[in-house]
Each structure stands twice: as C-alpha cells, then as structure tokens.
Motif scaffolding. Structure first.
Motif, PDB file in Angstrom:
ATOM      1  N   HIS A 113       0.844  -1.187   0.000  1.00 14.00           N
ATOM      2  CA  HIS A 113       0.000   0.000   0.000  1.00 14.00           C
ATOM      3  C   HIS A 113       0.884   1.243   0.000  1.00 14.00           C
ATOM      4  CE1 HIS A 113      -2.966   2.838   1.977  1.00 14.00           C
ATOM      5  NE2 HIS A 113      -3.718   2.300   1.033  1.00 14.00           N
ATOM      6  N   HIS A 114       0.302   2.385  -0.386  1.00  9.26           N
ATOM      7  CA  HIS A 114       1.113   3.623  -0.423  1.00  9.26           C
ATOM      8  C   HIS A 114       1.572   4.042   0.971  1.00  9.26           C
ATOM      9  CE1 HIS A 114      -2.144   6.172   1.167  1.00  9.26           C
ATOM     10  NE2 HIS A 114      -2.976   5.530   0.345  1.00  9.26           N
ATOM     11  N   SER A 115       0.908   3.484   2.008  1.00  5.83           N
ATOM     12  CA  SER A 115       1.327   3.773   3.384  1.00  5.83           C
ATOM     13  C   SER A 115       2.577   3.001   3.780  1.00  5.83           C
ATOM     14  CB  SER A 115       0.196   3.420   4.343  1.00  5.83           C
ATOM     15  OG  SER A 115      -0.068   2.024   4.310  1.00  5.83           O
ATOM     16  N   GLY A 116       2.952   2.017   2.983  1.00  2.42           N
ATOM     17  CA  GLY A 116       4.109   1.190   3.287  1.00  2.42           C
ATOM     18  C   GLY A 116       3.752  -0.180   3.832  1.00  2.42           C
ATOM     19  N   GLU A 117       2.505  -0.349   4.307  1.00  2.00           N
ATOM     20  CA  GLU A 117       2.090  -1.664   4.803  1.00  2.00           C
ATOM     21  C   GLU A 117       1.695  -2.556   3.629  1.00  2.00           C
ATOM     22  OE1 GLU A 117      -1.552  -2.366   6.859  1.00  2.00           O
ATOM     23  OE2 GLU A 117      -2.539  -0.608   5.988  1.00  2.00           O
ATOM     24  N   TYR A 118       1.728  -3.864   3.868  1.00  2.00           N
ATOM     25  CA  TYR A 118       1.268  -4.830   2.877  1.00  2.00           C
ATOM     26  C   TYR A 118      -0.147  -5.252   3.240  1.00  2.00           C
ATOM     27  CZ  TYR A 118       5.954  -5.279   0.910  1.00  2.00           C
ATOM     28  OH  TYR A 118       7.153  -5.031   0.294  1.00  2.00           O
ATOM     29  N   ARG A 119      -1.038  -5.178   2.261  1.00  4.60           N
ATOM     30  CA  ARG A 119      -2.427  -5.524   2.501  1.00  4.60           C
ATOM     31  C   ARG A 119      -2.810  -6.708   1.623  1.00  4.60           C
ATOM     32  NH1 ARG A 119      -5.440  -1.913   5.238  1.00  4.60           N
ATOM     33  NH2 ARG A 119      -7.371  -2.621   4.219  1.00  4.60           N
ATOM     34  N   TRP A 120      -3.599  -7.629   2.216  1.00  6.43           N
ATOM     35  CA  TRP A 120      -4.027  -8.800   1.472  1.00  6.43           C
ATOM     36  C   TRP A 120      -4.952  -8.391   0.332  1.00  6.43           C
ATOM     37  CZ3 TRP A 120      -2.066 -13.466   1.408  1.00  6.43           C
ATOM     38  CH2 TRP A 120      -1.320 -13.900   2.505  1.00  6.43           C
ATOM     39  N   THR A 121      -4.702  -8.978  -0.826  1.00  7.39           N
ATOM     40  CA  THR A 121      -5.407  -8.613  -2.050  1.00  7.39           C
ATOM     41  C   THR A 121      -5.778  -9.876  -2.815  1.00  7.39           C
ATOM     42  OG1 THR A 121      -4.086  -6.586  -2.176  1.00  7.39           O
ATOM     43  CG2 THR A 121      -5.277  -7.235  -4.164  1.00  7.39           C
ATOM     44  N   LEU A 122      -6.934  -9.847  -3.453  1.00 12.60           N
ATOM     45  CA  LEU A 122      -7.355 -10.931  -4.328  1.00 12.60           C
ATOM     46  C   LEU A 122      -7.124 -10.493  -5.771  1.00 12.60           C
ATOM     47  CD1 LEU A 122      -8.832 -13.566  -5.102  1.00 12.60           C
ATOM     48  CD2 LEU A 122     -10.988 -12.299  -4.878  1.00 12.60           C
ATOM     49  N   GLY A 123      -6.266 -11.220  -6.481  1.00 10.92           N
ATOM     50  CA  GLY A 123      -5.996 -10.930  -7.882  1.00 10.92           C
ATOM     51  C   GLY A 123      -6.700 -11.919  -8.790  1.00 10.92           C
ATOM     52  N   ARG A 124      -7.378 -11.415  -9.811  1.00 10.98           N
ATOM     53  CA  ARG A 124      -8.077 -12.262 -10.776  1.00 10.98           C
ATOM     54  C   ARG A 124      -7.860 -11.729 -12.180  1.00 10.98           C
ATOM     55  NH1 ARG A 124     -13.962 -12.992  -7.777  1.00 10.98           N
ATOM     56  NH2 ARG A 124     -13.472 -14.859  -6.573  1.00 10.98           N
ATOM     57  N   ALA A 125      -7.872 -12.621 -13.162  1.00  9.97           N
ATOM     58  CA  ALA A 125      -7.764 -12.196 -14.561  1.00  9.97           C
ATOM     59  C   ALA A 125      -8.368 -13.255 -15.463  1.00  9.97           C
ATOM     60  CB  ALA A 125      -6.309 -11.946 -14.940  1.00  9.97           C
ATOM     61  N   LEU A 126      -8.939 -12.795 -16.575  1.00  7.85           N
ATOM     62  CA  LEU A 126      -9.492 -13.676 -17.599  1.00  7.85           C
ATOM     63  C   LEU A 126      -8.896 -13.301 -18.952  1.00  7.85           C
ATOM     64  CD1 LEU A 126     -13.280 -13.737 -16.600  1.00  7.85           C
ATOM     65  CD2 LEU A 126     -11.616 -15.585 -16.303  1.00  7.85           C
TER      66      LEU A 126
END
Length: 361
Positions: A113-126
């Motif tokens: 994140h721009h704050s410097g912390e890492y945030r859990w994210t769901l990545g998807r693509a088709l």
C-alpha cells in the motif's frame, strides 16, 4: 503487428479499407478505448491489462491511488515487486501457469500500500480471445480483502480457543462422573457408559468443528464415512475388516455430527456387548445409499449370537438412538431383529446432514 491491428483484434472491430476506413476504424477504437478507461477508473477495484505474453501495459487510477507509485513504473514485470517478498514466487508461478494454459488467474497475495504496509489482495484475470480462439489480451482486477482476511484469522483464533474450552468442559464432566462413581461404587457401570458417550461427543466435536487448513484433521474428510471411521476407530473389528463402511459418502457438518456420533456409538457399544462384535467371527456392515436428498443408512450385523427376537424392554441407549434420528436429524428408523443379527435401517435428509448454502444455522 501495428497498434491499429492489435486493437482491432482485441476489441473485435473489423478494420476498414482505404484511408477513410482506417480513419473511421481508428476513431471507433479510440472511443472504445476512452470508454474502457472511464469505466475502469470508475470501478472500486484496481484494474489492469496485459498483452498475450503477460506484459502489463495498463493500470486504472485505483491502482496508482492504492500503491502510490508513479504511472508506468509497474509496466512490464515491475508489478511483481509490489508484492510481499514471501508472495512473489508463488504469485509468479500462478501467473505463468495461466499464461501457458489460458486458465483463469486467481491468487491471494499481499500488495504494498502507499502507506508502506502490505495488505491482502485478491488478484483475478481472464483472457480475451479473438474469433480464432487466440488470446489477444488479459484483463484483470485486484481487490483489497485485507479487513475480511484479518477478520477470518481473528475468528479462527476465537474458534480454536472456544474449541479448547469445550474440550476442557468435556474433560471436567468426565472427571466429575469418575469422582462420583468412585464414591458410589453402585454407579460405576452407568458412569462408564456415560463417560463413553461423552468421549464420543468430544470426538464428534473435534471432527466437525470449523477448521482452518492448519487445524483440519489429517486425512479425514468432513463426510459421513470420515466421522464413522473416527467414532469406530476404537473397535479392533474395524482394522480387521469385520466392521466395514461402504456406499455413498455424503458431506456432514457440525450440526449433524453430534447425533450421528451418539447413534453409532450406541450401536457399536451394544454390538460389542451383545451382538456381532462380541463374537470373533461376527461382522457389521454399514451401507450408505443417497438418492437426491434421501440418505439411507443400514447397520447390518451377522454371525454373532443368535437373536431370539425383539427385547421385552427398551434401554436408554435405544431411546437415545431413536431420539437422535427422528428429532435431531428429522429422519426415520426401523429395527429388524433377525436370527442372524440385528439390522437397523435409517433414513435422513441430506440437508440435515449438511446445511445448504445460505440456510440458517
């Protein structure tokens, strides 16, 4: 391939002939491209796009707002540096597999994140394919799931603590029963039976309580066969092949595990005392057959002591089995006192064994 040819393929626009046709096609594609950017910038998710080989060449405004990186700095392969170091190889592996196979891409990772912390994210693509079935572009999204992930982890901690406390309660109750039996020797037979029932409930609780991947029992599925194997594992006949479980294997959950555990604990206990399991040659078959929502379960004893007929009196265990099947599982039960051994036929609803998605607890 020119940019115009590529965009024509990507958006399925037939390229016009001649100078006027080329201009018209370019204008059409530019309008579509502008509409695409407006749409993706209006979305709450981060949206990205790649060439067929996986080269990232587009991110919407949400991506740059979330990450705080300069526009264009994550083009190409620069996106992977935005992931937590522990997640980079894993995410790369999933992405390379999708590029090689054309399978949809889906992965959870921690994004900086721009704050410097890492945030859990769901990545998807088709993949986006042309008329020939060739992949001409990948369209993907990133969704911030950090709060829900943290909440799930917190719930798991609370669940483990609650389970630990419930197991302690079982242990305390068993201890109190043992103390009472020692002070009142005439109660010892009844106390032993009660302790066995409580132990069966404890195994059912541990088996069917909500689990994470880390706490899930090893090599045991959340199915009827899995629970029966766990409940009956104390009987040598199971390992010797004289106590078998066959047929269909419907899923179960915590609501049905308790009555199932009580039912088969009582059947096995009585069989070990008076029925087929009391004999070295005796056998028990548990046969399960599912037809849509109806699950039929048969307990079939054979080669035990000759059964003279139905007992004159109904014991507490028999009443307990009847109560569990008819009231807790909303089913039906029939007992057949055959000369070769007891046969118990039960029918329950599959929806009572495992909640239907969306059904109330």
């Amino acid at each position: 391939m020119s940019e115009l040819d590529f965009l024509s393929q990507a958006f399925g626009v037939t390229r016009g002939q001649g100078e006027e046709g080329v201009v018209a096609t370019r204008d059409t594609l530019q309008r579509m491209n502008s509409a695409f950017r407006i749409l993706t910038d209006a979305m709450p998710q981060m949206v990205w796009s790649t060439l067929p080989d996986g080269y990232h060449d587009y991110y919407n405004a949400r991506w740059y707002e979330f990450t705080g990186v300069p526009p264009g700095s994550t083009d190409g392969e620069g996106w992977n540096d935005m992931f937590h170091p522990d997640d980079q190889d894993y995410a790369w592996g999933i992405w390379r597999n999708s590029l090689a196979t054309g399978e949809p891409y889906e992965v959870n990772y921690r994004l900086r994140h721009h704050s410097g912390e890492y945030r859990w994210t769901l990545g998807r693509a088709l993949p986006l394919r042309n008329e020939s079935g060739e992949i001409v572009r990948w369209i993907g999204t990133c969704t911030d799931i950090h709060e829900s992930k943290m909440m799930a982890e917190e719930n798991e901690v609370l669940s483990r603590e609650l389970s630990h406390r419930i197991k302690n309660i079982f242990a305390v109750i068993n201890g109190l029963i043992g103390m009472s039996a020692r002070q009142n020797p005439q109660l010892r037979p009844m106390a032993a039976e009660l302790q066995d029932r409580i132990a069966a409930l404890g195994r059912a609780h541990e088996f069917a309580r909500p689990h994470s991947e880390q706490s899930r029992p090893v090599n045991i599925a959340s199915t009827l066969s899995g629970l029966l194997t766990e409940i009956l594992s104390a009987y040598p006949a199971l390992g010797a092949g004289r106590l078998t479980i066959s047929g269909d294997d419907p899923e179960i959950d915590d609501r049905s595990a308790t009555p199932i555990a009580l039912v088969f604990h009582e059947l096995a206990t009585n069989s070990a005392k008076y029925g087929a399991l009391s004999s070295e040659d005796g056998s028990v078959q548990i046969v399960v057959a599912q037809d849509d929502d109806v699950v039929a379960i048969s307990w079939i004893e054979d080669k035990g002591p000759v059964v003279a007929g139905e007992p004159d009196e109904t014991g507490f265990g028999t009443r307990l089995v009847q109560l569990a099947i008819t009231q807790q599982l909303a089913g039906a039960i029939e007992r057949h006192w055959l000369p070769e051994g007891l046969r118990v036929d039960m029918k329950v609803s599959a929806s009572r064994l495992k909640r239907v998605d969306g059904a109330p607890v």
